[in-house]
Design an enzyme around this catalytic site. Structure first.
Site, PDB file in Angstrom:
ATOM      1  N   ASP A   1      -2.329  46.057  -9.794  1.00  0.00           N
ATOM      2  CA  ASP A   1      -3.205  44.989  -9.286  1.00  0.00           C
ATOM      3  C   ASP A   1      -2.914  44.672  -7.823  1.00  0.00           C
ATOM      4  O   ASP A   1      -2.979  43.504  -7.400  1.00  0.00           O
ATOM      5  CB  ASP A   1      -3.065  43.720 -10.134  1.00  0.00           C
ATOM      6  CG  ASP A   1      -3.328  43.976 -11.602  1.00  0.00           C
ATOM      7  OD1 ASP A   1      -4.129  44.879 -11.902  1.00  0.00           O
ATOM      8  OD2 ASP A   1      -2.729  43.288 -12.451  1.00  0.00           O
TER       9      ASP A   1
ATOM     10  N   CYS B   1     -34.348 -12.887 -20.673  1.00  0.00           N
ATOM     11  CA  CYS B   1     -34.201 -12.304 -19.326  1.00  0.00           C
ATOM     12  C   CYS B   1     -35.462 -12.475 -18.489  1.00  0.00           C
ATOM     13  O   CYS B   1     -35.387 -12.732 -17.280  1.00  0.00           O
ATOM     14  CB  CYS B   1     -33.875 -10.818 -19.426  1.00  0.00           C
ATOM     15  SG  CYS B   1     -32.437 -10.439 -20.426  1.00  0.00           S
TER      16      CYS B   1
ATOM     17  N   HIS C   1     -10.151  41.567 -12.243  1.00  0.00           N
ATOM     18  CA  HIS C   1      -8.893  40.929 -12.638  1.00  0.00           C
ATOM     19  C   HIS C   1      -9.104  39.408 -12.672  1.00  0.00           C
ATOM     20  O   HIS C   1      -9.566  38.823 -11.687  1.00  0.00           O
ATOM     21  CB  HIS C   1      -7.769  41.267 -11.664  1.00  0.00           C
ATOM     22  CG  HIS C   1      -6.426  40.755 -12.104  1.00  0.00           C
ATOM     23  ND1 HIS C   1      -5.683  41.361 -13.095  1.00  0.00           N
ATOM     24  CD2 HIS C   1      -5.705  39.675 -11.714  1.00  0.00           C
ATOM     25  CE1 HIS C   1      -4.568  40.689 -13.278  1.00  0.00           C
ATOM     26  NE2 HIS C   1      -4.555  39.651 -12.457  1.00  0.00           N
TER      27      HIS C   1
END
Length: 923
Positions: A164, A728, A128
């Site tokens: 269920d 850089c 389920h």
């Protein structure tokens, strides 16, 4: 006897079937889920003695029946088990004849009598799709979403005479994501984990270890199958509740509302995270505020002022359209087919007929779904057309958008003619005739595949550093613009074609983008020159040239990103397989500096895109133009909308919002160390997003007396003055051995005097302007500090007397370790020289490493042993030996200490934009 023993050993050591107890099973159910459970149970050694499933529909057997019949397993196809509530004796008798020890019901739509449920030795177990006792009854996945549950999952329980309500054997759960639908929950968790859960449950029963935990009535709920008439949307609730209602009913039976007097079903809901995009108002029954038809879809509003967006609309006649095209839905007219197109239509009609076997004739008005087709038939239709119609590519959604045969053929013809392509990109170019060419520059935000003004209408001036003149006005993005860009990137990643694209196809698009960049390299280099001050020849070779190489390099990586298989200890008697997967992160933010505007974009975004991410990029405020030109080229390359978004504006506003945004999963930044620290803190406090930082540097260059002096002078000059010192990895400090110090200095000064300072578009210019006024003023201040502290200025130190932001190449000597010049980066054309005693290798190493930065370093010597000794001890991410500035797209680039962490370029850069998932399988 020996043969028998060998046989016993061989059997004993092969599979789990010989260790564990196995059962005789009856499988009662249907669907692909049932088929997979059946197959896995047989693989585990259980014997399926009978399969009970539904009768064939339109001549097609259920997938469970197909698999069982192929294996020779007895298959029973009863239309029903009961009549008027009583078991059918012949059906029950047929069932009992197979001698099952356990009934397994993976998915069953029929009512099974209790004398069947209770008949086997072990009874019956049922799958389920909810965490019982919540959401008993049918449509449990839908109700999980409708109620806004934070967790979903499945239960395997022992069947009893209730609905269920039987005792729980096993449960598993997963979180419900805001973007989940019935399909995603099922495909992501309930289907794959449910199969494993059913197999585990059966084995627990076989081993006598299966629990029976009574269900609590606390939190129990029962909801039945929703009927269409009950699915009308109530807008008198918060946006999230409306979103849950729509996605919970997607796609059956469909949440609906009334627009212009007719019922319209809403599909594909998602919450709107950022500001509401502009659109055309649309009156909707029951709303206090009109919806908005936008380029993203239909925006709806909740009572809490928040919004959601719906992607698709379906009308009462079954026709589905993109919500964004609501006002233009009726504008298309039928096109007349050519003879070749008529042949294609006949082929497709035959394909429809093969699928819709219950239809006597496929007519123009035949509706695919009303004639009995299901979702699996959509896949078959798409694949069969691809196979039989010269590789014509369709998406499943195309079928849902044109369900009638006549509309379907019209859609096909438009695709064949290329009429279904995205609307043409509209660019409000700034046009300049410069550098013997016409340069066309976008100047607006680029969001979701379109150029548009900032939502507040603000702009700012971007300036040409060569003369200080304004090039054009550029959109000054707001927080709302960032939010819209992130929403577009998120949608492109989760819902668009980019996230579903084959990696090799992604690489093909990046190759095409690289080709377009190369095709426009002179225009890009010209824009880079006037916007950043880069010398044109350098911009052409490095700024643009290396950008092209970077995209080509990472395009080649797209289909080579892979995980590993890992041997692990086996949990005997089971066997295990562990492997890793490399997955994209999602939406990434990239913030780039102004010194190499296009190249820094390429270094980060190429790896990001190759890994499969989408991105929002903020160029430096002072140099936005090549990034926006790049955005234009991405559209020409065919990069899907939303994958790349470019947002010009301030770091304090745009960059900060990127750091804080909860939907961004990674931020890559190149810039100063203080800003990098602030970004890292914001990223941690927001959602702990992944960060890579390429920050400040004070790169040492050590020149020994045994070097090739000509090369050392030439490379030493380049280490400082390359790209006007705005580099850089520029050598922030040169250590020159005492015995050659004066000679080295003299040679450097001779070379500086030969340098031509001037217009960067002049091909003979060596040294162009600094990037912007504020930076030049900081360089002048840097020189003043050096002089005040006692360093010797031997050349330069002044602004060049001409228009623009030109700084003289500058040289300081006698720089001592405690001085400002020895510790701080200038990021300009300023050579800082310190001498060291002859032979003092360890002493100069200690001085070179006496910095909080560690981006790059260099050494010049003919002694290879000395070179390797020094390189091993220099604390920097890159060490150059007898060269400098030699970067390559295949070599990783990044720093140590306060120069940051993470890598650009090379294979390592890809890992900055990927996550590793470990998967362990037991078999």
């Amino acid at each position: 006897m020996l043969w028998t023993a060998n046989q016993f050993i061989r059997k004993f050591s092969t599979a789990t079937v010989y260790y564990q107890s196995k059962l005789k099973l009856a499988l009662i159910g249907q669907s692909l889920f049932g088929q997979e459970v059946y197959s896995q149970l047989r693989k585990e050694g259980h014997k399926v003695v009978g399969v009970f499933t539904v009768p064939d529909k339109d001549g097609k057997a259920d997938p469970l029946a197909v698999a069982a019949e192929k294996d020779g397993t007895p298959v029973f196809k009863f239309p029903r088990w009961r009549v008027k509530g009583k078991p059918i004796p012949d059906v029950v008798s047929a069932y009992k004849s197979i001698g099952a020890e356990l009934n397994v019901l993976p998915f069953c739509s029929q009512f099974i009598p209790m004398n069947v449920i209770d008949h086997p030795k072990h009874g019956s177990i049922v799958y389920h799709p909810s965490i019982l006792p919540a959401h008993r009854g049918a449509s449990a996945i839908n109700w999980t979403l409708i109620h806004g549950d934070k967790k979903a999952g499945f239960s395997i329980f022992w069947a009893d005479d209730g609905l269920d309500t039987g005792p729980i054997l096993l449960q598993r759960e997963c979180p419900v994501e805001p973007t989940d639908t019935v399909d995603t929950l099922y495909n992501r968790f309930l289907f794959p984990e449910g199969i494993k859960g059913m197999v585990e449950a059966v084995q627990l029963i076989a081993d006598g270890k299966a629990p029976r935990v009574p269900q609590s009535e606390e939190g129990a709920s029962y909801e039945g199958i929703q009927k269409k008439e009950n699915c009308k949307v109530s807008f008198n609730q918060p946006a999230e509740a409306i979103h849950n209602w729509i996605r919970g009913h997607d796609k059956v039976p469909g949440a609906w509302t009334v627009i212009d007097g007719q019922v319209v079903t809403l599909y594909g809901s998602s919450l709107l995270g950022g500001s509401v995009p502009t659109g055309q108002p649309l009156d909707i029954e029951g709303t206090s505020k009109p919806g908005l038809v936008t380029s993203n879809g239909l925006v709806l509003f909740g009572t809490d002022g928040k919004a959601l967006v719906v992607r698709n609309l379906q009308f009462e006649d079954g026709k589905m359209i993109p919500a964004a095209k609501y006002f233009s839905a009726g504008e298309s007219v039928s096109v007349e087919l050519t003879e070749e197109e008529k042949k294609t239509a006949l082929q497709i009609r035959a394909i429809w007929k093969g699928i819709l076997s219950n239809v006597p004739e496929v007519e123009e008005s035949t509706d695919f779904f009303k004639s009995g087709a299901a979702s699996m038939d959509v896949v078959r239709l798409v694949e069969e057309i691809k196979q039989k119609c010269d590789g014509l590519q369709l998406q499943n959604e195309d079928v849902y958008m044109a369900t009638k045969f006549e509309d379907f053929i019209q859609m096909i013809v438009r695709k064949l003619r290329g009429e279904d392509k995205e609307e043409e990109l509209i660019v409000d170019h700034v046009i300049k005739n410069i550098n013997n060419m016409t340069v066309k520059m976008p100047h607006q935000c680029f969001i979701n595949g379109r150029f548009e003004d900032a939502e507040n209408g603000k702009t700012y001036d971007t300036v040409n550093p060569t003369d200080g003149s304004v090039i054009c006005k550029v959109s000054y993005a707001s927080v709302g613009d960032v939010d819209r860009a992130v929403a577009a990137a998120k949608d492109a990643f989760e819902m668009g074609p980019w996230g579903k694209m084959n990696a090799r196809d992604r690489g093909r698009l990046l190759y095409k983008l690289a080709d377009l960049m190369e095709e426009h390299q002179e225009e890009l280099a010209t824009i880079e020159t006037i916007d950043s001050g880069a010398v044109y020849t350098l911009a052409l070779k490095t700024h643009v040239g290396m950008s092209v190489q970077t995209f080509r390099y990472f395009a080649g990586w797209c289909d080579k990103i892979q995980g590993t298989t890992i041997p692990i200890n086996q949990a005997r008697p089971n066997h295990n397989l562990t492997f890793t997967k490399k997955e994209p992160l999602g939406v990434c933010a990239i913030v780039i500096p102004w010194n190499y505007p296009l190249m820094m974009l390429a270094w980060k975004s190429a790896a990001c895109l190759a890994a499969g991410n989408t991105l929002v990029l903020k160029p430096a405020q002072v140099t936005p133009l090549t990034a926006l030109k790049f955005a234009e080229l991405t559209v020409k390359a065919g990069i899907p909308k939303g994958v790349i978004n470019i947002i010009p504006g301030s770091g304090g506003l745009v960059g900060q919002r990127m750091s804080d945004h909860p939907d961004i999963r990674k931020l890559g930044f190149t810039g100063s160390t203080p800003i990098g620290k602030h970004i890292m803190k914001s990223c941690a406090l927001s959602n702990l997003k992944k960060v890579s930082l390429e920050l400040g540097g004070k790169s040492p260059l050590i020149i020994f007396q045994d070097c090739d002096l000509d090369k050392a002078v030439r490379m030493g000059m380049g280490s400082v003055f390359f790209n006007k010192g705005e580099n850089c990895i520029a050598a922030g400090r040169l250590f020159v051995e005492e015995s050659i110090h004066d000679k080295f200095l003299r040679r450097v000064l001779e070379e500086i005097k030969k340098m031509k300072i001037g217009d960067p578009l002049d091909r003979s210019t060596d040294h162009g302007p600094q990037n912007h006024r504020a930076h030049m003023e900081k360089l002048l201040e840097y020189c003043e500090i050096g002089k005040k502290e006692g360093a010797t200025l031997v050349y330069g130190g002044q602004q060049v007397q001409r228009p623009g932001y030109f700084m003289e190449p500058t040289v300081f000597t006698d720089v001592e370790d405690h001085m400002y010049l020895a510790k701080e980066e200038s990021f300009g054309p300023i050579m800082v020289i310190s001498k060291f005693k002859d032979g003092d290798v360890d002493g100069v190493l200690q001085r070179a490493n006496d910095t909080e930065f560690g981006l790059a370093s260099g050494v010049f010597t003919r002694d290879i042993n000395k070179a390797m000794y020094v390189s091993e001890r220099l604390e920097a991410g890159t060490v150059f030996i007898n060269t400098y500035n030699k970067t390559d797209v295949a070599s990783p680039f990044g720093g140590f200490k306060q120069s940051g962490f993470g890598k650009d370029l090379g294979e390592e850069a890809l890992h900055e934009y990927l996550r590793t998932k470990a998967v362990t399988v037991e078999y």
